[in-house]
Design a protein around this motif. Structure first.
Motif, mmCIF file in Angstrom:
data_model
loop_
_atom_site.group_PDB
_atom_site.id
_atom_site.type_symbol
_atom_site.label_atom_id
_atom_site.label_comp_id
_atom_site.label_asym_id
_atom_site.label_seq_id
_atom_site.Cartn_x
_atom_site.Cartn_y
_atom_site.Cartn_z
ATOM 1 N N ASN A 12 -1.152 -8.105 6.750
ATOM 2 C CA ASN A 12 -2.242 -8.503 5.866
ATOM 3 C C ASN A 12 -2.759 -7.346 5.027
ATOM 4 O O ASN A 12 -3.790 -7.453 4.391
ATOM 5 C CB ASN A 12 -3.397 -9.075 6.681
ATOM 6 N N GLU A 13 -2.079 -6.194 5.047
ATOM 7 C CA GLU A 13 -2.565 -5.012 4.346
ATOM 8 C C GLU A 13 -2.011 -4.943 2.933
ATOM 9 O O GLU A 13 -0.899 -5.384 2.664
ATOM 10 C CB GLU A 13 -2.172 -3.758 5.117
ATOM 11 N N ILE A 14 -2.817 -4.389 2.019
ATOM 12 C CA ILE A 14 -2.353 -4.141 0.658
ATOM 13 C C ILE A 14 -2.755 -2.719 0.275
ATOM 14 O O ILE A 14 -3.577 -2.091 0.939
ATOM 15 C CB ILE A 14 -2.942 -5.132 -0.368
ATOM 16 N N GLN A 15 -2.160 -2.212 -0.794
ATOM 17 C CA GLN A 15 -2.529 -0.927 -1.352
ATOM 18 C C GLN A 15 -3.000 -1.160 -2.781
ATOM 19 O O GLN A 15 -2.404 -1.956 -3.508
ATOM 20 C CB GLN A 15 -1.349 0.034 -1.348
ATOM 21 N N MET A 16 -4.070 -0.479 -3.186
ATOM 22 C CA MET A 16 -4.557 -0.584 -4.554
ATOM 23 C C MET A 16 -4.641 0.811 -5.153
ATOM 24 O O MET A 16 -5.273 1.700 -4.583
ATOM 25 C CB MET A 16 -5.932 -1.243 -4.613
ATOM 26 N N VAL A 17 -3.975 1.002 -6.289
ATOM 27 C CA VAL A 17 -4.034 2.253 -7.032
ATOM 28 C C VAL A 17 -4.683 1.938 -8.368
ATOM 29 O O VAL A 17 -4.361 0.932 -8.998
ATOM 30 C CB VAL A 17 -2.616 2.839 -7.245
ATOM 31 N N THR A 18 -5.617 2.791 -8.806
ATOM 32 C CA THR A 18 -6.284 2.580 -10.084
ATOM 33 C C THR A 18 -5.937 3.712 -11.044
ATOM 34 O O THR A 18 -5.675 4.845 -10.626
ATOM 35 C CB THR A 18 -7.813 2.495 -9.908
ATOM 36 N N TYR A 19 -5.920 3.381 -12.340
ATOM 37 C CA TYR A 19 -5.579 4.343 -13.388
ATOM 38 C C TYR A 19 -6.660 4.340 -14.455
ATOM 39 O O TYR A 19 -7.259 3.305 -14.744
ATOM 40 C CB TYR A 19 -4.237 3.967 -14.025
ATOM 41 N N ASP A 20 -6.859 5.504 -15.109
ATOM 42 C CA ASP A 20 -7.857 5.616 -16.175
ATOM 43 C C ASP A 20 -7.217 5.342 -17.537
ATOM 44 O O ASP A 20 -6.050 4.956 -17.620
ATOM 45 C CB ASP A 20 -8.547 6.980 -16.132
ATOM 46 N N THR A 21 -7.987 5.569 -18.605
ATOM 47 C CA THR A 21 -7.509 5.254 -19.955
ATOM 48 C C THR A 21 -6.315 6.111 -20.385
ATOM 49 O O THR A 21 -5.599 5.743 -21.311
ATOM 50 C CB THR A 21 -8.637 5.435 -20.993
ATOM 51 N N ASN A 22 -6.082 7.246 -19.727
ATOM 52 C CA ASN A 22 -4.945 8.109 -20.046
ATOM 53 C C ASN A 22 -3.776 7.908 -19.094
ATOM 54 O O ASN A 22 -2.873 8.739 -19.030
ATOM 55 C CB ASN A 22 -5.379 9.582 -20.033
ATOM 56 N N SER A 23 -3.800 6.822 -18.336
ATOM 57 C CA SER A 23 -2.758 6.487 -17.354
ATOM 58 C C SER A 23 -2.676 7.482 -16.202
ATOM 59 O O SER A 23 -1.652 7.592 -15.542
ATOM 60 C CB SER A 23 -1.386 6.349 -18.030
ATOM 61 N N ASN A 24 -3.763 8.206 -15.958
ATOM 62 C CA ASN A 24 -3.829 9.099 -14.799
ATOM 63 C C ASN A 24 -4.376 8.322 -13.606
ATOM 64 O O ASN A 24 -5.286 7.510 -13.759
ATOM 65 C CB ASN A 24 -4.752 10.288 -15.085
ATOM 66 N N MET A 25 -3.826 8.592 -12.415
ATOM 67 C CA MET A 25 -4.313 7.914 -11.226
ATOM 68 C C MET A 25 -5.776 8.286 -10.998
ATOM 69 O O MET A 25 -6.135 9.458 -10.988
ATOM 70 C CB MET A 25 -3.480 8.273 -9.997
ATOM 71 N N ASN A 26 -6.602 7.284 -10.835
ATOM 72 C CA ASN A 26 -8.035 7.452 -10.672
ATOM 73 C C ASN A 26 -8.457 7.227 -9.219
ATOM 74 O O ASN A 26 -9.503 7.687 -8.803
ATOM 75 C CB ASN A 26 -8.756 6.461 -11.596
ATOM 76 N N GLY A 27 -7.639 6.510 -8.452
ATOM 77 C CA GLY A 27 -7.958 6.227 -7.065
ATOM 78 C C GLY A 27 -6.760 5.638 -6.344
ATOM 79 O O GLY A 27 -5.882 5.045 -6.967
ATOM 80 N N ASN A 28 -6.703 5.828 -5.028
ATOM 81 C CA ASN A 28 -5.607 5.315 -4.217
ATOM 82 C C ASN A 28 -6.183 4.826 -2.899
ATOM 83 O O ASN A 28 -6.624 5.623 -2.080
ATOM 84 C CB ASN A 28 -4.555 6.394 -3.995
ATOM 85 N N ASN A 29 -6.223 3.526 -2.717
ATOM 86 C CA ASN A 29 -6.789 2.921 -1.506
ATOM 87 C C ASN A 29 -5.660 2.254 -0.730
ATOM 88 O O ASN A 29 -5.046 1.317 -1.197
ATOM 89 C CB ASN A 29 -7.843 1.883 -1.892
ATOM 90 N N ARG A 30 -5.402 2.765 0.471
ATOM 91 C CA ARG A 30 -4.292 2.258 1.280
ATOM 92 C C ARG A 30 -4.795 1.391 2.429
ATOM 93 O O ARG A 30 -5.941 1.491 2.838
ATOM 94 C CB ARG A 30 -3.514 3.430 1.882
ATOM 95 N N ASP A 31 -3.888 0.577 2.905
ATOM 96 C CA ASP A 31 -4.128 -0.235 4.104
ATOM 97 C C ASP A 31 -5.401 -1.075 4.019
ATOM 98 O O ASP A 31 -6.180 -1.156 4.960
ATOM 99 C CB ASP A 31 -4.172 0.642 5.360
ATOM 100 N N LEU A 32 -5.626 -1.672 2.872
ATOM 101 C CA LEU A 32 -6.760 -2.577 2.703
ATOM 102 C C LEU A 32 -6.427 -3.934 3.298
ATOM 103 O O LEU A 32 -5.280 -4.362 3.289
ATOM 104 C CB LEU A 32 -7.081 -2.739 1.217
ATOM 105 N N THR A 33 -7.407 -4.599 3.844
ATOM 106 C CA THR A 33 -7.179 -5.938 4.375
ATOM 107 C C THR A 33 -8.117 -6.921 3.715
ATOM 108 O O THR A 33 -9.142 -6.531 3.175
ATOM 109 C CB THR A 33 -7.410 -5.984 5.900
#
Length: 70
Positions: A49-70
């Motif tokens: 039931n886990e997912i990973q969410m990665v977020t990016y800013d306006t310059n396509s740089n990684m802004n956040g990395n959230n692992r093992d979310l349920t």
């Protein structure tokens, strides 16, 4: 890498592989309060039931990395 499967590693330490599905969502009309513009969600197809969410800013740089979310 294939559309629904990824393999990584090297012969010395072993090769890992897994089924996966990935979705990228572009936020409109613009960035969120945190500066996120794109959300990328990945969920293993192994039944967990886990997912990973990665977020990016306006310059396509990684802004956040959230692992093992349920």
């Amino acid at each position: 890498m294939e559309p629904d499967r990824v393999q990584w590693g090297r012969a010395l330490n072993g090769i890992d592989e897994s089924d996966e599905s990935v979705v990228r969502l572009t936020l409109k009309p613009g960035p969120s309060k945190s500066g996120d513009v794109v959300l990328q969600l990945a969920k293993p197809t192994d039944g967990s039931n886990e997912i990973q969410m990665v977020t990016y800013d306006t310059n396509s740089n990684m802004n956040g990395n959230n692992r093992d979310l349920t």
